[in-house]
Design a protein around this motif. Structure first.
Motif, PDB file in Angstrom:
ATOM      1  N   PHE A 289     -52.762 -63.879  57.030  1.00 34.72           N
ATOM      2  CA  PHE A 289     -52.071 -64.130  58.301  1.00 34.72           C
ATOM      3  C   PHE A 289     -52.861 -63.425  59.397  1.00 34.72           C
ATOM      4  O   PHE A 289     -53.179 -62.251  59.265  1.00 34.72           O
ATOM      5  CB  PHE A 289     -50.642 -63.579  58.274  1.00 34.72           C
ATOM      6  CG  PHE A 289     -49.806 -64.127  57.143  1.00 34.72           C
ATOM      7  CD1 PHE A 289     -49.573 -65.487  57.019  1.00 34.72           C
ATOM      8  CD2 PHE A 289     -49.249 -63.278  56.201  1.00 34.72           C
ATOM      9  CE1 PHE A 289     -48.807 -65.986  55.976  1.00 34.72           C
ATOM     10  CE2 PHE A 289     -48.481 -63.770  55.155  1.00 34.72           C
ATOM     11  CZ  PHE A 289     -48.264 -65.122  55.030  1.00 34.72           C
ATOM     12  N   TYR A 291     -53.443 -62.323  63.467  1.00 34.57           N
ATOM     13  CA  TYR A 291     -52.709 -61.976  64.687  1.00 34.57           C
ATOM     14  C   TYR A 291     -53.680 -61.603  65.792  1.00 34.57           C
ATOM     15  O   TYR A 291     -54.711 -60.994  65.518  1.00 34.57           O
ATOM     16  CB  TYR A 291     -51.758 -60.800  64.421  1.00 34.57           C
ATOM     17  CG  TYR A 291     -50.801 -61.086  63.291  1.00 34.57           C
ATOM     18  CD1 TYR A 291     -49.607 -61.753  63.529  1.00 34.57           C
ATOM     19  CD2 TYR A 291     -51.126 -60.735  61.978  1.00 34.57           C
ATOM     20  CE1 TYR A 291     -48.752 -62.053  62.481  1.00 34.57           C
ATOM     21  CE2 TYR A 291     -50.283 -61.032  60.930  1.00 34.57           C
ATOM     22  CZ  TYR A 291     -49.093 -61.691  61.183  1.00 34.57           C
ATOM     23  OH  TYR A 291     -48.265 -61.999  60.146  1.00 34.57           O
ATOM     24  N   ASP A 328     -42.427 -61.135  59.336  1.00 37.37           N
ATOM     25  CA  ASP A 328     -41.920 -61.600  58.045  1.00 37.37           C
ATOM     26  C   ASP A 328     -43.130 -61.691  57.112  1.00 37.37           C
ATOM     27  O   ASP A 328     -44.029 -62.509  57.327  1.00 37.37           O
ATOM     28  CB  ASP A 328     -41.270 -62.978  58.235  1.00 37.37           C
ATOM     29  CG  ASP A 328     -40.673 -63.508  56.944  1.00 37.37           C
ATOM     30  OD1 ASP A 328     -41.078 -63.013  55.865  1.00 37.37           O
ATOM     31  OD2 ASP A 328     -39.821 -64.409  57.016  1.00 37.37           O
ATOM     32  N   SER A 331     -43.785 -65.342  55.455  1.00 39.75           N
ATOM     33  CA  SER A 331     -44.346 -66.440  56.249  1.00 39.75           C
ATOM     34  C   SER A 331     -45.430 -65.971  57.204  1.00 39.75           C
ATOM     35  O   SER A 331     -46.176 -66.780  57.745  1.00 39.75           O
ATOM     36  CB  SER A 331     -43.237 -67.119  57.051  1.00 39.75           C
ATOM     37  OG  SER A 331     -42.688 -66.175  57.967  1.00 39.75           O
ATOM     38  N   LYS A 333     -44.814 -64.804  60.052  1.00 41.18           N
ATOM     39  CA  LYS A 333     -44.370 -65.010  61.444  1.00 41.18           C
ATOM     40  C   LYS A 333     -43.989 -63.680  62.083  1.00 41.18           C
ATOM     41  O   LYS A 333     -43.388 -62.821  61.433  1.00 41.18           O
ATOM     42  CB  LYS A 333     -43.174 -65.957  61.478  1.00 41.18           C
ATOM     43  CG  LYS A 333     -43.604 -67.396  61.281  1.00 41.18           C
ATOM     44  CD  LYS A 333     -42.426 -68.320  61.352  1.00 41.18           C
ATOM     45  CE  LYS A 333     -42.875 -69.758  61.116  1.00 41.18           C
ATOM     46  NZ  LYS A 333     -41.752 -70.636  60.856  1.00 41.18           N
ATOM     47  N   GLU A 334     -44.295 -63.575  63.350  1.00 47.18           N
ATOM     48  CA  GLU A 334     -43.953 -62.335  64.057  1.00 47.18           C
ATOM     49  C   GLU A 334     -42.895 -62.613  65.121  1.00 47.18           C
ATOM     50  O   GLU A 334     -42.826 -63.716  65.656  1.00 47.18           O
ATOM     51  CB  GLU A 334     -45.202 -61.727  64.705  1.00 47.18           C
ATOM     52  CG  GLU A 334     -45.814 -62.580  65.786  1.00 47.18           C
ATOM     53  CD  GLU A 334     -46.905 -61.865  66.577  1.00 47.18           C
ATOM     54  OE1 GLU A 334     -48.070 -62.077  66.238  1.00 47.18           O
ATOM     55  OE2 GLU A 334     -46.558 -61.118  67.510  1.00 47.18           O
ATOM     56  N   LYS A 335     -42.040 -61.596  65.331  1.00 49.97           N
ATOM     57  CA  LYS A 335     -41.014 -61.711  66.381  1.00 49.97           C
ATOM     58  C   LYS A 335     -41.151 -60.511  67.279  1.00 49.97           C
ATOM     59  O   LYS A 335     -41.299 -59.386  66.804  1.00 49.97           O
ATOM     60  CB  LYS A 335     -39.630 -61.691  65.723  1.00 49.97           C
ATOM     61  CG  LYS A 335     -38.979 -63.032  65.630  1.00 49.97           C
ATOM     62  CD  LYS A 335     -37.578 -62.869  65.105  1.00 49.97           C
ATOM     63  CE  LYS A 335     -37.189 -64.070  64.268  1.00 49.97           C
ATOM     64  NZ  LYS A 335     -36.003 -63.780  63.459  1.00 49.97           N
TER      65      LYS A 335
END
Lengths: 586, 273
Positions: A289, A291, A328, A331, A333-335
């Motif tokens: 992943f 970023y 997460d 997945s 995914k970042e929030k």
């Protein structure tokens, strides 16, 4: 009527007045015979001049006692020579207007190319051999090592040759060749500083050999049309190849990272100012992943498979904090949870070990040095609550924040001046004491002072109750990249080493340790010690007060003394490019 | 035989040769004429293999033009492309290295100094030397691009005689691109006039002389095939092609020399431009 006089054939070796020569046998004409003819006149002369120039330069500089500049000077001269010899392959024809004659000769373009190429290649190699011989004989200091220089020299010849028709100016061709070869070498080196110079140059030089290949292919269709026609065919693929080479260098050169972290679950986070990655080993594949910006891991909630982190992004003043995020790990995914106001910084030195999760709420502390303010942040789901810290620690710089009470929300703060403060749920801070070192664990706090150590029990909302005291010159063994919060504590009393399991109500146990470990931890009922040696890590266990060596791990990855990270999952060693993990459950 | 089929050669957007088809038989001597930019040099270059053809086809003795056909061909470009820095003897050696049948034969008794550099020769000497080199390769096809006028009348005559001999003895095919037939008419069998990259006229010399006439008239008759006309002392000087006696022209018909015919064609070419 005028007569046509055809003279009797005379051999050209005959220095008489006749212009005729003996008819030669029909059949194929020898390639070497063609090669040695006038169309290559000057190649051998130039080679001999450069050989003599080498000798003169060497003699001059050695006599003047300036051997240090000898090699760079020779190398520059030779690179110029190689480049010129390649670029000038058809220069004679261009200057003397013999292109049309050359193209009308009854040989294929391939043969024509080699007729022109071979004498130059031979001369190039002779000059190189001579230079290497000089270097070997006189052993003068050199800039580029033998292989790197030889390769660069040969590549300069080939690549400049590839520009022989397209670029009319030698200087432009030389600079372009230098850009593709040396420039690309620097570019690769910039992308990967760990790469040796020779390897960067090797990579750069090998990739640009596509240019002479392209030239050779297009030369098959070379004709008398203006040069722009050849360039129209040559320039687009050459440009495309240049872009491709740059992209190839960019994507294949191992990326460098500032730091690597091993999560509790075994995933790896690596980050630098501009980008970050999380790598998860999934069966045989590594899931990745990516970023933007620096994702600095704070705390992994293993059972829920997510990670609290802060994001930094490059700005005018380095990489300032931008936001608190949650990732997460399934997945990727970042929030974004909370935008961190400008000027605020995070408390906690050790990536992956910052803050505390209590009853589903994640607590961490931010401080503003300029404003001398601190606050606790309580994150529950997407809700973020800010609790300003009040009390008399406004001028203190907090180095660590931890929670050390099982039943209540009592936080402890360690300042740069080694003062411990207790902060309650409302943010009210109370100064406790000065410490040399400390080790909190659940409802216990082990405090090391100048005269010994005291084990406190934290009870309810009230204060600390001392349950054990030992006097002496006691020093806690610090853990590399480890927080203060630890179940297992190893300390030295005089010359002896002891261990204390804060989970158990037991007195310290003397252990037979010769050297302090760089890391220790309790894993279930096992007490693990790690010692490091150059390119080796020794994993030991404490069993009944005895230290027993279990394994010597020699990672394949080269690592420096500081490039080790330990998490409950295992040990990771790393360098700027790669990492290797030793899982404890191996 | 040189066979050119639907050949097109472009320089950017300009068509130098436009869908041209032409056959030159073995042993023929052909003059390629036409105004500047009509495609003469381009066509010769294509036949010599120094210019690649992508549209159409050009073959010599049923073999596509390439290095094999170049062995049979001697090409003399208009600018006499050669290495100026070479000495005469080096140039001979160079030529010998590439042509297996090469045997240097000087033309007439003209003597070159073996040590003289090509670059120091006069234009005429250089042309003569290069023509000698070309003939020494014993070519089956001789392609000459407008260089003969560099020779002085004496050398030109000697050179043309030697070509004539080779045509007779060896059935050498000669293609000469030139603006004029002055001095070379004696060796020519056929004339091909090009205009805008296309064949405008393709006739034997004799036929052309019969079919090309000049008349003077006060007005421009509509039914006659006038290729070029100009005002001449209040009259119109008209060049007709193809002329046949069946045209029954009342004016006096004047037959012309080949040089005059070519001049008229070239003039006509410019008018049509």
């Amino acid at each position: 009527m005028l007569a046509i006089e055809i003279k009797e054939p005379v051999h050209p070796g005959d220095r008489g007045t006749g212009n005729s020569m003996t008819p030669r046998d029909e059949g194929k004409v020898c390639f070497f015979f063609q090669m040695l003819q006038g169309m290559n006149k000057g190649v051998f002369r130039d080679g001999i001049i450069i050989l003599l120039a080498q000798l003169l330069l060497m003699a001059g500089l050695v006599l003047a006692g300036k051997e240090v500049i000898l090699d760079p000077l020779l190398q520059i001269v030779l690179l110029f020579y190689a480049s010129y010899t390649g670029w000038a392959i058809f220069e004679k024809e261009r200057q003397e207007g013999a292109v049309e004659y050359m193209l009308s000769l009854p040989v294929s373009r391939t043969r024509l190319f080699f007729v022109k190429f071979m004498p130059r290649a031979i001369m190039i190699l002779i000059v190189l051999a001579f230079y290497l011989l000089l270097r070997h004989l006189f052993d003068f200091p050199f800039v580029l090592e033998t292989l790197s220089f030889s390769l660069t020299y040969v590549v300069f010849f080939f690549v400049s040759l590839a520009f022989s028709l397209s670029i009319k100016s030698f200087i432009t061709a030389f600079l372009l060749t230098a850009l593709l070869s040396l420039g690309q070498g620097f570019f690769i080196k910039m992308l990967d500083r760990t790469l040796p110079d020779s390897e960067a140059l090797l990579r750069a030089n090998l990739t640009i050999l596509v240019f002479p290949l392209l030239f050779f292919v297009l030369f098959q269709g070379y004709d008398i049309k203006p040069l722009s026609y050849f360039n129209r065919k040559y320039a687009p693929p050459a440009l495309f190849l240049s872009i491709l080479i740059a992209l190839f260098a960019f994507f294949t050169t191992g990326e460098t990272w500032n730091n690597h972290i091993l999560n509790k679950s075994g995933s790896t986070i690596r980050f630098k100012c501009k980008k970050s990655e999380i790598l998860q080993q999934q069966e045989k594949e590594i899931k990745r992943f990516k970023y933007k910006g620096c994702v600095f891991p704070l705390y992994e909630v293993e059972e829920k498979n997510f990670l609290y982190a802060v994001k930094r992004e490059p700005g005018r003043n380095g990489c300032p904090l931008i936001a608190l995020i949650i990732i997460d790990l399934k997945s990727g995914k970042e929030k974004r949870l909370f935008d961190i106001p400008e000027g605020w910084d995070l408390v906690g030195l050790f990536p992956g070990k910052v803050g505390k999760l209590i009853d589903g709420t994640y607590y961490l502390v931010l401080q503003s040095r300029e404003r001398q303010l601190q606050m606790i942040m309580a994150v529950t789901g997407k809700k973020v609550k800010q609790i300003p810290i009040s009390g008399n620690l406004s001028n203190q710089y907090i180095v660590e924040f931890f929670h050390a009470a099982r039943s209540s929300r009592q936080f402890f703060i360690l300042t740069k001046d080694s003062m411990v403060y207790r902060v309650d749920g409302s943010g009210a801070a109370e100064e406790l004491f000065y410490v040399e070192a400390l080790a909190p664990w659940k409802d216990k706090l082990l405090v090391f002072d100048r005269s010994g150590m005291t084990l406190y029990k934290i009870s309810g909302e009230a204060g600390l109750t001392p349950v054990y005291r030992q006097e002496g010159r006691i020093k806690k063994i610090l853990r590399h990249w480890g927080t203060h919060e630890t179940r297992l504590v190893i300390f030295k009393n005089g010359k002896e080493f002891f261990m204390l399991d804060l989970e158990k109500e037991e007195e310290p146990i003397n252990i037979n340790l010769t050297f302090p470990p760089f890391y220790y931890l309790a894993l279930g009922e096992k007490y693990i010690l790690l010692h490091r040696q150059p390119q080796e890590i020794i994993i030991s266990e404490i069993q009944k007060g005895k230290v027993i060596e279990k394994k010597r791990w020699q990672p394949r990855v080269e690592f420096e003394y500081e490039q080790i990270y330990v998490s409950p999952y295992g040990i990771m060693v790393y360098n700027e490019k790669e990492y290797e993990v030793y899982p404890f459950n191996k | 035989m040189i066979k050119i089929t639907n050949l097109s050669i472009n320089y950017r957007k300009k068509k130098a040769v436009d869908n041209l088809s032409l056959t030159i038989k073995k042993g023929e001597s052909v003059l390629l004429a036409g105004p500047n930019g009509s495609g003469k040099t381009t066509l010769l270059r294509a036949a010599a293999g120094v210019l690649n053809c992508r549209l159409g086809d050009i073959s010599i003795d049923e073999r596509k033009v390439g290095y094999r056909t170049r062995k049979k061909t001697a090409y003399i470009p208009a600018s006499i492309s050669f290495y100026d820095s070479l000495k005469i003897k080096e140039a001979i050696k160079l030529q010998a290295a590439f042509y297996p049948n090469f045997s240097y034969k000087g033309i007439a008794d003209y003597h070159f100094n073996n040590s003289q550099k090509i670059g120091t020769l006069s234009k005429g000497e250089k042309t003569l030397f290069f023509l000698s080199l070309a003939l020494s390769t014993k070519p089956e096809y001789l392609l000459i691009d407008d260089v003969i006028h560099f020779l002085d009348p004496h050398l030109r005559e000697i050179f043309l005689m030697s070509i004539l001999q080779l045509i007779e003895d060896e059935r050498m095919t000669v293609v000469i691109a030139a603006q004029s037939s002055f001095d070379i008419e004696g060796i020519l069998e056929r004339v091909v006039v090009l205009d805008k990259g296309k064949v405008f006229v393709d006739e034997t010399v004799d036929n052309l002389k019969q079919k090309f006439v000049k008349i003077y008239s006060e007005a421009l008759p509509e039914h006659l095939p006038v290729v070029f006309f100009r005002d001449w002392q209040g009259m119109k000087e008209m060049f007709l092609y193809p002329y046949t006696p069946e045209l029954k022209i009342k004016e006096k018909v004047e037959y012309l020399t080949l040089t005059e015919i070519l001049r008229a064609f070239i003039g006509g070419g410019y008018v049509s431009h």
